[in-house]
Scaffold this active site. Structure first.
Site, PDB file in Angstrom:
ATOM      1  N   SER A 115       0.816  -1.216   0.000  1.00  0.00           N
ATOM      2  CA  SER A 115       0.000   0.000   0.000  1.00  0.00           C
ATOM      3  C   SER A 115       0.846   1.262   0.000  1.00  0.00           C
ATOM      4  O   SER A 115       0.327   2.348  -0.284  1.00  0.00           O
ATOM      5  CB  SER A 115      -0.916   0.015   1.231  1.00  0.00           C
ATOM      6  OG  SER A 115      -0.145   0.000   2.426  1.00  0.00           O
ATOM      7  N   HIS A 136      -2.581  -3.018  -6.040  1.00  0.00           N
ATOM      8  CA  HIS A 136      -3.013  -2.611  -4.703  1.00  0.00           C
ATOM      9  C   HIS A 136      -4.528  -2.662  -4.571  1.00  0.00           C
ATOM     10  O   HIS A 136      -5.238  -1.797  -5.067  1.00  0.00           O
ATOM     11  CB  HIS A 136      -2.485  -1.204  -4.395  1.00  0.00           C
ATOM     12  CG  HIS A 136      -2.848  -0.719  -3.032  1.00  0.00           C
ATOM     13  ND1 HIS A 136      -3.074   0.620  -2.756  1.00  0.00           N
ATOM     14  CD2 HIS A 136      -3.047  -1.383  -1.864  1.00  0.00           C
ATOM     15  CE1 HIS A 136      -3.383   0.736  -1.473  1.00  0.00           C
ATOM     16  NE2 HIS A 136      -3.387  -0.460  -0.912  1.00  0.00           N
ATOM     17  N   GLU A 148      -5.436  -0.225  -7.613  1.00  0.00           N
ATOM     18  CA  GLU A 148      -4.370   0.558  -8.231  1.00  0.00           C
ATOM     19  C   GLU A 148      -3.343  -0.390  -8.847  1.00  0.00           C
ATOM     20  O   GLU A 148      -2.889  -1.331  -8.179  1.00  0.00           O
ATOM     21  CB  GLU A 148      -3.664   1.435  -7.185  1.00  0.00           C
ATOM     22  CG  GLU A 148      -4.526   2.530  -6.616  1.00  0.00           C
ATOM     23  CD  GLU A 148      -3.841   3.294  -5.498  1.00  0.00           C
ATOM     24  OE1 GLU A 148      -4.029   4.511  -5.410  1.00  0.00           O
ATOM     25  OE2 GLU A 148      -3.120   2.663  -4.689  1.00  0.00           O
ATOM     26  N   ASN A 186      -3.671   6.329  -0.990  1.00  0.00           N
ATOM     27  CA  ASN A 186      -3.071   6.557   0.320  1.00  0.00           C
ATOM     28  C   ASN A 186      -2.461   7.947   0.430  1.00  0.00           C
ATOM     29  O   ASN A 186      -2.391   8.516   1.521  1.00  0.00           O
ATOM     30  CB  ASN A 186      -2.038   5.479   0.639  1.00  0.00           C
ATOM     31  CG  ASN A 186      -2.665   4.309   1.361  1.00  0.00           C
ATOM     32  OD1 ASN A 186      -3.441   4.483   2.288  1.00  0.00           O
ATOM     33  ND2 ASN A 186      -2.346   3.097   0.939  1.00  0.00           N
TER      34      ASN A 186
END
Length: 261
Positions: A115, A136, A148, A186
């Site tokens: 992540s 991800h 992702e 993130n």
């Protein structure tokens, strides 16, 4: 056939995603207890969906029939892609991919579910770094549509395409993200958590903050989301982005989060 290494909540969710799309999936973990509990945990999750009317009993059995727990990575030689979902430590991921590289076919894809770690850094030391890509998923993987895909500078375009095709075929919305700190989600999410944690340290309650955001239209508050994802995972992402961004105050890691872990 897809391989999944790491049988925590995320790894089990990823395995379920691909099995539900019709893929045979091999699962493994270095922990005996995790391997032993894997089938039962996925079975319990699917039973809840049957009980809620979101899946038929036949669909549940079909998905479980496509899942097989194996003792180690050596059994994954026939996999077209292996997804890693282990601890967020770069050395552990590098060691795992080196071991996988020795057994899988030359055209198989290696994918990391990291992540926040650099995919390019994870690829360092591999004999063929061009076949490593970031993939991800978000927790809970069966429910969250977004994935992702993160190519590092040396990732072969065909590898990214294959990983994307397999994941889109499983019903996911795949977005291309740069191999930069926090990727897209993130990077955006740190201030969402950070402002809430700042208010918590200033004396507001977690329930009060969550209620305010839900009342303003968010599907879930930041503290409920931290609980859902896991405070340990959230902390690892926060620390990774903060380090990569050279301690920029926007990505400050709050003591309240560390205490929770």
């Amino acid at each position: 056939m897809i391989g999944v290494v790491g049988l925590g909540t995320m790894g089990l969710g990823i395995a379920q995603v691909y099995a539900a799309s019709g893929q045979d999936v091999l699962l493994t973990d270095r922990d005996d207890a995790a391997r032993g509990a894997a089938a039962g945990r996925i079975g319990d999750t699917l039973t809840k969906r049957v009980d809620r009317g979101r899946m038929s009993a036949e669909e549940r059995e079909a998905i479980l029939g496509r899942l097989r727990v194996v003792d180690g990575t050596e059994a994954m030689a026939r996999c077209a892609m292996v997804v890693e979902a282990i601890v967020e430590r770069i050395e552990a991921k590098q060691d795992l991919f080196s071991a996988l590289e020795a057994v899988i076919a030359g055209d198989a894809v290696l994918a990391t579910n990291t992540s926040s770690l650099s995919v390019g850094k994870i690829a360092e030391g591999l004999d063929r770094p061009e076949r490593l890509v970031g993939l991800h998923f978000f927790n809970p993987a069966p429910a969250m549509k977004l994935v992702e895909i993160v190519a590092h500078d040396g990732t072969d375009a065909a590898v990214s395409t294959r990983a994307r095709d397999l994941t889109e075929a499983a019903g996911k919305t795949v977005v291309q993200a740069p191999d930069s700190p926090g990727f897209i989600v993130n990077r955006c999410a740190r201030p969402f958590y950070g402002e809430a944690l700042a208010m918590l340290e200033e004396g507001r309650s977690a329930a009060e903050i969550d209620a305010a955001l839900v009342a303003d239209g968010y599907r879930i508050g930041p503290f409920a989301l931290i609980d859902l994802i896991g405070a340990d995972i959230n902390l690892a992402a926060s620390e990774g982005v903060a380090t990569a961004m050279n301690g920029h105050p926007r990505y400050h890691v709050f003591d309240a989060l560390r205490r929770q872990v």
